[in-house]
Design an enzyme around this catalytic site. Sequence first.
Site, PDB file in Angstrom:
ATOM      1  N   CYS A   1      38.360  41.920  35.049  1.00 57.12           N
ATOM      2  CA  CYS A   1      38.055  41.182  33.992  1.00 57.12           C
ATOM      3  C   CYS A   1      37.650  39.679  34.486  1.00 57.12           C
ATOM      4  O   CYS A   1      37.055  39.088  33.715  1.00 57.12           O
ATOM      5  CB  CYS A   1      39.559  40.905  33.331  1.00 57.12           C
ATOM      6  SG  CYS A   1      40.762  40.382  34.062  1.00 57.12           S
ATOM      7  N   VAL A   2      37.928  39.385  35.563  1.00 55.14           N
ATOM      8  CA  VAL A   2      37.758  37.951  36.045  1.00 55.14           C
ATOM      9  C   VAL A   2      36.807  37.992  37.352  1.00 55.14           C
ATOM     10  O   VAL A   2      36.552  37.116  38.256  1.00 55.14           O
ATOM     11  CB  VAL A   2      38.713  37.051  36.249  1.00 55.14           C
ATOM     12  CG1 VAL A   2      39.477  36.632  34.775  1.00 55.14           C
ATOM     13  CG2 VAL A   2      39.827  37.635  37.211  1.00 55.14           C
TER      14      VAL A   2
END
Length: 988
Positions: free
Chosen positions: A956-957
Amino acid sequence: MFNSFEGNFKTRPKINLGGQRVQEDKSTLIKKNKEQRRERDNERLRQKSAVKIQAFYRGRNVAGNLRNKERAVWDQKAESIFRAAHNKWDVNAATSLVDLVRNFLFFYRPNHDIQRELCLCQILRMQMFDVETIFVPFYYEDLRHTWFHQLKKLLLIFLKSVGSQYIYRDTDIVDYLNILLLAVDVNKYRQLEEGGRRISLELLKYLVSHDLYLELRNQFISLAIENKDKNKQMIILIVNLSLYPFQIIPTSDPYDAFAYESSLKDFITYIFTIPLLADRIEALELLSSRMPLYDIISAIAQNDWNAEQGSILLTQLFDGPSTSIFANTGPTTCRQDDIKLSEEPQIDPSVLKSISVLIDEQHLESLLAFAKSRDVMALLKISYFLTTLMIRWPSEKSGLLSKMAYGKLSISENKLSINLLFEVFKSTDLARLLLNSQPLSNSFITDTVFVEQWGMFYLLCELFSRILLPMDDYEFFDGNKSPLKLPEIIEMSTYLKNIAFILYWNSPQLKINNVIEGSCIKPIYLREVATKLLKQIHARDSRRRFTPERHWLMTSEFDMSTFAKNVVAEEQDLERENDKVIMDKRQESVSPRLGVLHNIPFVIPFDERVKIFRQFIRNDRERHIHAIFEPRTRVTIHRSKIFEDGFDQLNAMGARLKNPVAIQFIDEFGIQEAGIDGGGLFKEFLTSLTRIAFNTEYGLFLSTNEQLLYPNPHSYARHETQLRYYEFLGRILGKALYEGILVDAAFAGFFLNKWLGERSYLDDLPSVDPELYQGLVYLKNHKGDVESDLSLNFTVVDNEFGKSRTIELIPGGSDIPVTKDNRINYIYKMVNYRLNVQIGLQCQAFFRGLIDLIEPKWLKMFNQQELQILVGGAYIPINMEDLRQNTVYADYKEDDPVIINFWKVVSEFSEEQKQKLIKFVTSCSRPPLLGFKELNPKFSIRKAGTGARLPSSSTCVNLLKLPAYPDENTLRQKLSYAINADVGFDLS
């Protein structure tokens, strides 16, 4: 409901008093039970049907009674308004009038309320202190908006009454015509403080767009010619109303100019084509003096009227209402018994028969026989004639091209070889000019010297484009089967590219909608046909490169350093236009850069177009945030129901998905996961959702032999629920494009074509149905008797879940055999059904969702291959040096031994291992379009303790959690194991 109930809950046992026992065999008993069961089912069905019929009747009866009550109340109100006609109007009286019209619109039925309609018409025409009743509500700000919309509906009712057959008194028709003219009279609105002229204008445009001229035509035709003196008043009103749009609609504003053009076309189509118009009009001088004659002549000359319309229009122009301007050339040959009076203009059959000889095969064969001598002048004139025929008779264009491409006039038979056309065109001055490397002036486009050469160019483009439709890539690249060899196609594409670019880039200076003097050819026709063929050739080159490097680029024609900045500025200027339709119509003439970008985008480098695309989105995001300021939408997603929760909570948002969305995950135990979504959790959600939805086991998508995705063509995928899923996925993919998130999914080219508004053809079929493709190729090349050898007809058999269903490709297709002459049409219909019809609804639903976030014109900057790169990243080798330069560290430094070992290890990875690493960290195996500098958030490496644990990641990051391994070998071993086992996808 229970009218068959006789009071007994149990049936009486049947007792045989005869003393003998009747034995019934098993089959008789079963049959009797079936009959009894059928009787019971029928009885239940009758009961249900009776309930439904009664409910429907009661509903209609209640509605009818309610309308009758409203009619009674309305009659009283109308009478009171009549009595108060001589009193001074105030806000209460104006409100009463608005209520009166509202009630009328509620209960109005044409066959029941004619007298009330006439009464209302008279009320609106009543005058009080020099002001007609119809204008009173406009003087009160609170009533103006409501009255405007009510009045539009009411005027439409009056207009339909004018064209109907149930109004028998001429005086009533005159009343309706008077109220229509009164309502749009711009002089009556001058006393309003502001907006009066606009109200009049909008009412008039509303009537024009709702068949004003058709209804006037219907009333006109219903009038007997011999009674024109008696009907003089009505005819004058009709003439005045039909000409009024040309008196008050301005042409300076593009939006109003569009309405003017619509009025002009409808006037020509419905009024100017009324048979024996001059004999019908008593007010002939009035019509002739006020008619926009110049605009009418220009419209007749420039628009694509069919042969029937064109013949009548020319007759009316010289023998009709303009006889006072044109010399009388003789008696009128058109008589009432020769023309059928109907809504569609007809032509004398003898005239039509004479015109039809132009497209007769025997006539064309004799004409094309001159081409055998390879006489350049003869071929130029033949080409120009055929081009004129296609432009002037567009309904026959397709058939004419098919005859020349595949029929008796085709390449294989004789006559008009594309190769011969190309050879002759290459020798013309026009071709030499188009190949010239020097900048071209605009004058050569409209130079009358090139008229016949433009005709040959137009015919060559149309014919080659038609032949390319059923031609697969194998035939295209085979010099023996393609009419032009690859070097000739490259040269042809150079002509096309240069002329298309000039006609887009210089469109503000060129009058592209005006005919070239001395011909029927318009520059816009040349631009359209050149663009169409250019795209076809470029599509082949995109799949299998055959042109030189940088062949398609036109960067030498303009300053690339400022192109992106200028095109974005032009797009912003156009976005300020209120009317999107007008904006799209004006786009190419106002902004040449946008014209190039949306029609021949491949002349601009791909990287430059990606930058422009991203800037368009940034500008749109700024406009969206300013226009709709909302807090971040918070959505709760269960890990076990990612698709279902996403659909339930996000699909209804529509365009509001452009706003930030915060995801709160619920784990499998029903507990909220820790963490605040700053964008990374939404990326994780989107990645997970697309992984589920684009999995072929989910049923929404299937894959080709190359594992490329396309919508499931089965009939169940066209059900309403499934279509909503496709629409949702369109929005989700639009959100990914909007946010620059890469999706690890590859789509079939023919599906991506639908995003661009393009259709798919034979060359797209092998990936979906190779057996059908082989069969169609065999049919196209079959040398024997197609009808007797193959026994095909225009049908296709669908097999789903063990059941077969026959579908006709054309009406009556089961009775139409496939022959040598129509086999190309059969191939086209079959491919169209397989690639366009079967997945048509699914693609439409998907696209509806997609364009909620991504403007269609933005997508048109790319072809299908480039769209795939836009969605899923570039299929190029991963540049590890670029990745290293765009990596950030947490608890590590660039010169730490672990980091040095990491970059050494990954630099030695194979390409497959590099892709797995990128997918392990970012969820997508392909790099961003413009390099890793575009990755958001940046590729990050964070220390994850020490010891023997494996590396993990937070996709997600874009974060790699790398333990501090003691040496290079351990790092290589652990990292390789992790990326190959897909271990470690978790959240911070």
